[in-house]
Structure formats: C-alpha cells, structure tokens
Design a protein around this motif. Structure first.
Motif, short mmCIF file in Angstrom:
data_model
loop_
_atom_site.label_atom_id
_atom_site.label_comp_id
_atom_site.label_asym_id
_atom_site.label_seq_id
_atom_site.Cartn_x
_atom_site.Cartn_y
_atom_site.Cartn_z
N TRP A 57 -27.79 37.14 91.97
CA TRP A 57 -28.24 36.47 90.75
C TRP A 57 -27.04 35.93 89.97
O TRP A 57 -27.07 34.80 89.47
CB TRP A 57 -29.05 37.45 89.90
N ALA A 58 -25.97 36.70 89.90
CA ALA A 58 -24.75 36.25 89.23
C ALA A 58 -24.16 35.03 89.94
O ALA A 58 -23.67 34.10 89.29
CB ALA A 58 -23.74 37.38 89.15
N PHE A 59 -24.19 35.04 91.27
CA PHE A 59 -23.70 33.89 92.03
C PHE A 59 -24.53 32.65 91.72
O PHE A 59 -23.99 31.55 91.55
CB PHE A 59 -23.72 34.20 93.52
N TRP A 60 -25.83 32.82 91.61
CA TRP A 60 -26.72 31.70 91.28
C TRP A 60 -26.40 31.14 89.89
O TRP A 60 -26.36 29.93 89.69
CB TRP A 60 -28.17 32.19 91.34
N ILE A 61 -26.13 32.02 88.94
CA ILE A 61 -25.75 31.58 87.59
C ILE A 61 -24.41 30.85 87.63
O ILE A 61 -24.22 29.83 86.95
CB ILE A 61 -25.71 32.78 86.63
N ALA A 62 -23.46 31.37 88.42
CA ALA A 62 -22.15 30.72 88.53
C ALA A 62 -22.28 29.31 89.08
O ALA A 62 -21.61 28.39 88.62
CB ALA A 62 -21.23 31.56 89.41
N ILE A 63 -23.15 29.12 90.05
CA ILE A 63 -23.37 27.78 90.60
C ILE A 63 -23.98 26.88 89.53
O ILE A 63 -23.60 25.71 89.40
CB ILE A 63 -24.27 27.84 91.85
N GLY A 64 -24.90 27.41 88.73
CA GLY A 64 -25.48 26.63 87.65
C GLY A 64 -24.45 26.22 86.61
O GLY A 64 -24.46 25.07 86.12
N ILE A 65 -23.54 27.11 86.27
CA ILE A 65 -22.47 26.78 85.32
C ILE A 65 -21.57 25.71 85.91
O ILE A 65 -21.20 24.74 85.23
CB ILE A 65 -21.67 28.04 84.95
N TRP A 66 -21.22 25.87 87.18
CA TRP A 66 -20.37 24.88 87.84
C TRP A 66 -21.03 23.50 87.86
O TRP A 66 -20.39 22.49 87.58
CB TRP A 66 -20.05 25.35 89.26
N ARG A 67 -22.33 23.49 88.18
CA ARG A 67 -23.05 22.20 88.23
C ARG A 67 -23.13 21.55 86.86
O ARG A 67 -23.00 20.33 86.74
CB ARG A 67 -24.44 22.40 88.80
N SER A 68 -23.34 22.35 85.81
CA SER A 68 -23.41 21.77 84.47
C SER A 68 -22.05 21.20 84.06
O SER A 68 -21.98 20.18 83.40
CB SER A 68 -23.90 22.80 83.46
N ARG A 69 -20.96 21.86 84.47
CA ARG A 69 -19.63 21.32 84.16
C ARG A 69 -19.38 20.04 84.95
O ARG A 69 -18.73 19.12 84.44
CB ARG A 69 -18.56 22.35 84.48
N GLN A 70 -19.86 19.96 86.18
CA GLN A 70 -19.71 18.75 86.98
C GLN A 70 -20.49 17.60 86.35
O GLN A 70 -20.02 16.46 86.33
CB GLN A 70 -20.17 18.98 88.41
N ASN A 71 -21.68 17.89 85.82
CA ASN A 71 -22.49 16.86 85.18
C ASN A 71 -21.85 16.39 83.87
O ASN A 71 -22.01 15.25 83.47
CB ASN A 71 -23.90 17.36 84.92
N ASP A 72 -21.13 17.28 83.18
CA ASP A 72 -20.48 16.90 81.93
C ASP A 72 -19.30 15.97 82.18
O ASP A 72 -18.93 15.19 81.30
CB ASP A 72 -19.98 18.14 81.17
N LYS A 73 -18.71 16.02 83.37
CA LYS A 73 -17.58 15.14 83.68
C LYS A 73 -18.03 13.69 83.80
O LYS A 73 -17.27 12.78 83.53
CB LYS A 73 -16.92 15.57 84.99
N ASP A 74 -19.25 13.49 84.25
CA ASP A 74 -19.75 12.12 84.46
C ASP A 74 -20.01 11.39 83.17
O ASP A 74 -20.20 11.80 82.15
CB ASP A 74 -21.05 12.14 85.29
#
Length: 74
Positions: A57-74
C-alpha cells in the motif's frame, strides 16, 4: 500556486515515511511477540502477510506521489 503544490507533495511524502516506519515497527514487534509467545509459524506468517500488504500500500502511495509530481512538471 507552485509553492502550495510542493507543500502538498512534501506533506504526502512525510505521511508516506511515517506509514513505512510504522508498518516496519509493527512488523518487528509482531515477530518479537510471536517468538516470545510461541505462536505457530502459520500465525506468524499471517503477520508477515499483513506487513507485506502495508508495504504494498505504501508503494502504491509512493507511485501516486511520483505521478502527481510528474504531472506538476508539465
């Protein structure tokens, strides 16, 4: 606006770190208690599976945080 997004991702990262640390501590305590109480390997494996679910579950949350940071770069 960008500062607020960075603050949200920073607090999400802190929560993630607390979840990982909490699951790890509970897992170690469950193993020590299982050893001390003489629980069967089957019962102790249940604690291992619960810890695995927590880390997953923590890994899933980490992926979500990473994806949101990637979306903020755009």
């Amino acid at each position: 606006m960008m500062v607020q997004r960075q603050g949200n991702s920073a607090s999400a990262g802190q929560r993630l770190a607390l979840v990982i640390a909490g699951v790890g501590i509970l897992w170690v305590c469950a193993n020590v208690a299982g050893s001390y109480l003489g629980l069967s390997n089957r019962t102790r494996a249940l604690f291992d599976l619960a810890a695995l679910a927590g880390f997953g579950w923590a890994f899933w949350i980490a992926i979500g945080i990473w994806r949101s940071r990637q979306n903020d770069k755009d």
